[in-house]
Motif scaffolding. Structure first.
Motif, short mmCIF file in Angstrom:
data_model
loop_
_atom_site.label_atom_id
_atom_site.label_comp_id
_atom_site.label_asym_id
_atom_site.label_seq_id
_atom_site.Cartn_x
_atom_site.Cartn_y
_atom_site.Cartn_z
N ALA A 72 -19.27 15.03 44.11
CA ALA A 72 -19.56 13.96 43.14
C ALA A 72 -19.28 12.28 43.51
N GLU A 73 -18.40 12.33 44.72
CA GLU A 73 -18.13 11.23 45.35
C GLU A 73 -17.97 10.01 44.36
N THR A 74 -17.04 10.21 43.58
CA THR A 74 -16.61 9.11 42.56
C THR A 74 -15.67 8.54 43.16
N HIS A 75 -14.69 8.79 44.02
CA HIS A 75 -13.49 8.14 44.71
C HIS A 75 -12.64 7.71 43.62
N ILE A 76 -12.29 8.40 42.56
CA ILE A 76 -11.51 8.11 41.45
C ILE A 76 -9.99 8.58 41.93
N LYS A 77 -8.95 7.70 41.90
CA LYS A 77 -7.73 8.16 42.00
C LYS A 77 -7.27 8.87 40.91
N THR A 78 -6.99 10.16 41.12
CA THR A 78 -6.82 11.00 39.78
C THR A 78 -5.29 10.75 39.39
N GLN A 79 -5.18 10.46 37.93
CA GLN A 79 -3.86 10.23 37.31
C GLN A 79 -3.45 11.35 36.53
N PRO A 80 -2.80 12.34 36.61
CA PRO A 80 -2.44 13.48 35.83
C PRO A 80 -1.91 12.94 34.37
N LEU A 81 -2.51 13.51 33.48
CA LEU A 81 -2.17 13.32 32.06
C LEU A 81 -0.54 13.20 31.86
N PRO A 82 -0.11 12.43 31.20
CA PRO A 82 1.31 12.08 30.90
C PRO A 82 2.06 13.33 29.97
N LYS A 83 3.21 13.40 30.25
CA LYS A 83 3.98 14.34 29.28
C LYS A 83 3.66 13.97 27.98
N GLY A 84 3.63 15.00 26.95
CA GLY A 84 3.43 14.65 25.50
C GLY A 84 2.18 14.27 25.20
N PHE A 85 1.18 14.31 25.98
CA PHE A 85 -0.14 13.82 25.86
C PHE A 85 -0.91 14.52 24.47
N GLU A 86 -1.33 13.41 23.69
CA GLU A 86 -2.01 13.97 22.54
C GLU A 86 -3.51 14.20 22.74
#
Length: 271
Positions: free
Chosen positions: A17-31
């Protein structure tokens, strides 16, 4: 046009994919599906009044995507269904579920990369993105959202190959794990296959999408066997379509090359 060579050693895990996006995990309690009145109204505006007409216009008119055998979905638009497709592009893979599910809403399973772009998570969620959480603590809520979507007659799109290989003309091996959802929820399954052929007028390939199904869970089998049966039926349908109709390589030539004997992974290399 000279093709870029892309080498892979593991068609299940290699990603181009080569998006080079820094993955941010979903926060606790995510709706995964907020019922806040403001969000409900905003979601309707984004999905129904903006995204749906834009997608239909872009795919059918501007991009000229042709859909073959959509008639097989007739009679299934009044219930929740799952759709599985090969993962060969960014925009087309994001838009195809909306076209195929119409007039039903479509939820599209995506990686956390897709919802890690700052300021855009809410927009993608409103447009139907369903991020797969990396944290196990969110899996019950994630599974609950899939059940809710199917019960509300939404269609849920899954890319079992997991990783994007742009303009790939085959189908990669994929596991049966994601097929537990239609088996558990006793929901119909359709496959769709994006194929590429040479265009008479443009350098970009002509895109034709073939729809097959329905494939129904075999309730006489144990869960694991029923999952595997559905997986094999979907895989066979996609492979048959790519073998016959995906005939034009564009931009990339994907070449298998095993890992070096010393264990060094050489996938993703280009020349």
């Amino acid at each position: 046009m000279e093709l870029q060579k892309r080498y892979y050693s593991d068609e299940v895990h290699d990603d181009f994919a080569e998006t080079h996006i820094k993955t941010q995990p979903l926060p606790k309690g995510f709706e995964f599906h907020s019922m806040n009145p403001f969000v409900v109204v905003r979601r309707f505006i984004v999905y129904r009044l903006i995204a749906t007409p834009v997608v239909l216009l872009w795919m059918r008119v501007f991009r000229g995507v042709k859909y073959v055998n959509k008639k097989c979905t007739k009679g299934y638009k009044k219930q929740g269904c799952f759709i599985y497709g090969n993962h060969t592009g960014f925009v087309t893979d994001a838009f195809n579920p909306t076209v195929l599910a119409f007039p039903r809403p479509a939820k599209v399973m995506v990686s956390e990369d897709s919802t890690s772009i700052k300021g855009l998570r809410w927009l993608l969620m409103d447009a139907g993105a369903l991020p797969i959480p990396s944290g196990l603590h969110l899996m019950p809520a994630f599974n609950g959202e899939i059940e809710r979507a199917i019960s509300k007659r939404n269609w849920v799109a899954i890319y079992p190959e997991a990783h994007i290989w742009p303009y790939y003309t085959g189908v990669r091996a994929f596991p049966a794990v994601s097929f537990r959802y239609p088996v558990r929820l006793n929901a119909p399954v359709f496959s769709y296959t994006v194929t590429f052929s040479k265009s008479k007028f443009f350098k970009h390939p002509k895109i034709t999408v073939y729809i097959d199904g329905p494939f129904l869970p075999d309730k006489t089998l144990p869960l694991k066997q029923a999952q595997q049966k559905l997986r094999d039926e979907v895989y066979s349908a996609i492979k048959a379509r790519t073998d016959e109709f995906s005939t034009y390589k564009y931009k990339y030539d994907y070449i298998y090359r095993p890992k070096e004997e010393n264990g060094t992974n050489v996938d993703g290399a280009t020349e």
